[in-house]
Design a protein around this motif. Structure first.
Motif, PDB file in Angstrom:
ATOM      1  N   GLU A   6       6.646  -6.204  30.782  1.00  0.00           N
ATOM      2  CA  GLU A   6       5.274  -6.666  30.998  1.00  0.00           C
ATOM      3  C   GLU A   6       5.200  -7.652  32.163  1.00  0.00           C
ATOM      4  N   GLU A   7       6.181  -8.525  32.260  1.00  0.00           N
ATOM      5  CA  GLU A   7       6.208  -9.472  33.385  1.00  0.00           C
ATOM      6  C   GLU A   7       6.395  -8.747  34.709  1.00  0.00           C
ATOM      7  N   GLU A  10       3.121  -7.100  35.769  1.00  0.00           N
ATOM      8  CA  GLU A  10       2.214  -8.090  36.355  1.00  0.00           C
ATOM      9  C   GLU A  10       2.626  -8.441  37.777  1.00  0.00           C
ATOM     10  N   ARG A  11       3.917  -8.559  38.009  1.00  0.00           N
ATOM     11  CA  ARG A  11       4.412  -8.867  39.361  1.00  0.00           C
ATOM     12  C   ARG A  11       4.133  -7.711  40.313  1.00  0.00           C
ATOM     13  N   GLU A  13       1.674  -5.640  40.078  1.00  0.00           N
ATOM     14  CA  GLU A  13       0.233  -5.672  40.352  1.00  0.00           C
ATOM     15  C   GLU A  13      -0.076  -6.654  41.474  1.00  0.00           C
ATOM     16  N   ALA A  14       0.531  -7.827  41.425  1.00  0.00           N
ATOM     17  CA  ALA A  14       0.310  -8.824  42.474  1.00  0.00           C
ATOM     18  C   ALA A  14       0.827  -8.323  43.822  1.00  0.00           C
ATOM     19  N   PRO A  47      -2.052  -4.046  32.000  1.00  0.00           N
ATOM     20  CA  PRO A  47      -3.195  -4.940  31.811  1.00  0.00           C
ATOM     21  C   PRO A  47      -4.502  -4.262  32.199  1.00  0.00           C
ATOM     22  N   SER A  49      -6.983  -5.318  33.952  1.00  0.00           N
ATOM     23  CA  SER A  49      -7.326  -5.480  35.366  1.00  0.00           C
ATOM     24  C   SER A  49      -6.566  -4.477  36.226  1.00  0.00           C
ATOM     25  N   PHE A  50      -5.322  -4.217  35.876  1.00  0.00           N
ATOM     26  CA  PHE A  50      -4.527  -3.235  36.620  1.00  0.00           C
ATOM     27  C   PHE A  50      -5.077  -1.831  36.408  1.00  0.00           C
TER      28      PHE A  50
END
Length: 93
Positions: A6-7, A10-11, A13-14, A47, A49-50
């Protein structure tokens, strides 16, 4: 192990967002594909947003005004259209 996945999603996505803003859409597509494959492998979701700011057809990371059009539709829906022509509708309100 799932928390690490999950981390990493998120990375990714950024990184995809930064790549699109830097003018590298192909690199952003690769980040989106990696994140989706990682989510499938570890059976964890991406997520919201993703999910809402990626194109299902061409795997582009969508940035409103840059490579996507965002409109409000009567009946309380958000309509997001990618440059490839794919349209997604999401409720709001």
């Amino acid at each position: 192990m799932q928390k690490i996945a999950e981390e990493r999603i998120e990375r990714l996505e950024a990184l995809a967002k930064d790549a699109v803003k830097a003018g590298e859409p192909d690199r952003a597509r690769e980040y989106v594909r990696l994140a989706r494959r990682l989510a499938e492998r570890h059976r964890c979701g991406v997520p919201r947003s993703f999910e809402r700011f990626t194109c299902d057809r061409c795997d582009a990371y969508l940035v409103p005004g840059l490579n996507a059009r965002v409109r409000l539709q009567e009946g309380s829906h958000v309509v997001i259209r990618c440059d490839c022509g794919e349209t997604a509708r999401y409720p709001y309100g």
